[in-house]
Motif scaffolding. Sequence first.
Motif, PDB file in Angstrom:
ATOM      1  N   GLY A  69       0.799  -1.218   0.000  1.00 19.01           N
ATOM      2  CA  GLY A  69       0.000   0.000   0.000  1.00 19.01           C
ATOM      3  C   GLY A  69       0.831   1.266   0.000  1.00 19.01           C
ATOM      4  N   ALA A  70       2.147   1.139   0.176  1.00 19.62           N
ATOM      5  CA  ALA A  70       3.031   2.298   0.045  1.00 19.62           C
ATOM      6  C   ALA A  70       3.496   2.362  -1.405  1.00 19.62           C
ATOM      7  N   GLY A  71       4.490   3.163  -1.689  1.00 24.67           N
ATOM      8  CA  GLY A  71       4.932   3.220  -3.075  1.00 24.67           C
ATOM      9  C   GLY A  71       6.124   4.114  -3.279  1.00 24.67           C
ATOM     10  N   LEU A  72       6.764   3.951  -4.423  1.00 20.32           N
ATOM     11  CA  LEU A  72       7.890   4.786  -4.807  1.00 20.32           C
ATOM     12  C   LEU A  72       7.364   5.929  -5.664  1.00 20.32           C
ATOM     13  N   SER A  73       7.648   7.141  -5.247  1.00 22.74           N
ATOM     14  CA  SER A  73       7.178   8.316  -5.977  1.00 22.74           C
ATOM     15  C   SER A  73       8.367   9.092  -6.522  1.00 22.74           C
ATOM     16  N   PHE A  74       8.134   9.828  -7.620  1.00 16.60           N
ATOM     17  CA  PHE A  74       9.163  10.660  -8.218  1.00 16.60           C
ATOM     18  C   PHE A  74       8.487  11.734  -9.058  1.00 16.60           C
ATOM     19  N   ASP A  75       9.192  12.837  -9.263  1.00 16.85           N
ATOM     20  CA  ASP A  75       8.642  13.983  -9.985  1.00 16.85           C
ATOM     21  C   ASP A  75       9.015  13.927 -11.465  1.00 16.85           C
ATOM     22  N   LEU A  76       8.066  14.378 -12.301  1.00 20.16           N
ATOM     23  CA  LEU A  76       8.278  14.433 -13.744  1.00 20.16           C
ATOM     24  C   LEU A  76       7.604  15.684 -14.313  1.00 20.16           C
ATOM     25  N   PRO A  77       8.106  16.208 -15.442  1.00 14.54           N
ATOM     26  CA  PRO A  77       7.458  17.369 -16.066  1.00 14.54           C
ATOM     27  C   PRO A  77       6.339  16.962 -17.014  1.00 14.54           C
ATOM     28  N   PHE A  78       5.870  15.716 -16.919  1.00 15.74           N
ATOM     29  CA  PHE A  78       4.787  15.217 -17.760  1.00 15.74           C
ATOM     30  C   PHE A  78       4.153  14.003 -17.086  1.00 15.74           C
ATOM     31  N   ASP A  79       3.018  13.570 -17.611  1.00 20.66           N
ATOM     32  CA  ASP A  79       2.349  12.378 -17.095  1.00 20.66           C
ATOM     33  C   ASP A  79       2.921  11.126 -17.741  1.00 20.66           C
ATOM     34  N   LEU A  80       2.767  10.005 -17.069  1.00 18.87           N
ATOM     35  CA  LEU A  80       3.062   8.706 -17.662  1.00 18.87           C
ATOM     36  C   LEU A  80       1.733   8.170 -18.191  1.00 18.87           C
ATOM     37  N   GLU A  81       1.485   8.409 -19.500  1.00 17.18           N
ATOM     38  CA  GLU A  81       0.153   8.173 -20.053  1.00 17.18           C
ATOM     39  C   GLU A  81      -0.163   6.692 -20.265  1.00 17.18           C
ATOM     40  N   GLU A  82       0.846   5.919 -20.642  1.00 16.54           N
ATOM     41  CA  GLU A  82       0.599   4.510 -20.966  1.00 16.54           C
ATOM     42  C   GLU A  82       0.887   3.638 -19.749  1.00 16.54           C
ATOM     43  N   ARG A  83      -0.135   2.911 -19.303  1.00 13.74           N
ATOM     44  CA  ARG A  83       0.027   2.067 -18.113  1.00 13.74           C
ATOM     45  C   ARG A  83      -0.606   0.712 -18.377  1.00 13.74           C
ATOM     46  N   GLN A  84       0.058  -0.314 -17.904  1.00 15.96           N
ATOM     47  CA  GLN A  84      -0.484  -1.650 -18.124  1.00 15.96           C
ATOM     48  C   GLN A  84       0.087  -2.656 -17.137  1.00 15.96           C
ATOM     49  N   GLN A  85      -0.687  -3.693 -16.888  1.00 17.65           N
ATOM     50  CA  GLN A  85      -0.238  -4.828 -16.092  1.00 17.65           C
ATOM     51  C   GLN A  85       0.503  -5.787 -17.014  1.00 17.65           C
ATOM     52  N   LEU A  86       1.560  -6.382 -16.525  1.00 22.21           N
ATOM     53  CA  LEU A  86       2.355  -7.292 -17.327  1.00 22.21           C
ATOM     54  C   LEU A  86       2.216  -8.727 -16.821  1.00 22.21           C
ATOM     55  N   GLN A  87       2.358  -9.662 -17.732  1.00 23.13           N
ATOM     56  CA  GLN A  87       2.447 -11.059 -17.369  1.00 23.13           C
ATOM     57  C   GLN A  87       3.930 -11.387 -17.207  1.00 23.13           C
ATOM     58  N   PRO A  88       4.403 -11.583 -15.984  1.00 20.11           N
ATOM     59  CA  PRO A  88       5.841 -11.795 -15.772  1.00 20.11           C
ATOM     60  C   PRO A  88       6.368 -12.974 -16.572  1.00 20.11           C
TER      61      PRO A  88
END
Length: 220
Positions: A69-88
């Motif tokens: 429920g926590a997470g790694l955060s970082f700053d960017l000058p744009f959005d990460l538009e493409e998101r998907q779940q992967l099959q390892p």
Amino acid sequence: MPKITKPLLIVTLIFLTALTSGCSLSTMTLIRGTAIYRLIREFDKEADKAASAAPKEEWRTVTLAASDGAGLSFDLPFDLEERQQLQPAEDFVAAADTAMHYDESLSVIALHGVLASEDDDLKVQDEFCLSVFEEPEKLSPQRQDLEVKHIRNREISHITYKITYQETPMIAEFAIYRLGADFWRILYLYPEGDKNAKRQTFISINSLDYKKVKKGGAQS
């Protein structure tokens, strides 16, 4: 400051000095002072127009959530538009998701994975980093640097490669972090010599932070 307007201003001031060389001191000072004042006003107006027309960076915080429920955060000058779940593809990885942004100047591909067991070893090496590319051997990768950054009391592996893509020299910077069974691999890809992209990458990597967030994968 516009690159074209500034030389024109200098040339114009020299021309005005030549025209007023035969006048009395008071007259010359008045003419020159008035002309310079007007030129500076016009120059400032043009500079303001150029500044307002230039694209402004709007930074935002992106978070790749962890299994707790926590997470790694970082700053960017744009959005990460493409998101998907992967099959390892590997048995030792239980789950994985990505968030991506592609651009001619700076592309970012962020991967969050969960190991099947906390006891599994995660070797931060060339194969692990370069697997983000198809046929990485064709990119003639050359590792430039490998270091461990201490950001907010956390060890972040920072690896830099020089690659060649379509005959274009490019820089691939990776930031890698692991906590328990969770791991993150963030790729920053930009043309070699692009100082602005390098600056943005530096800011983004140094903004990395691990904190409590809402659960649910990649967020911004």
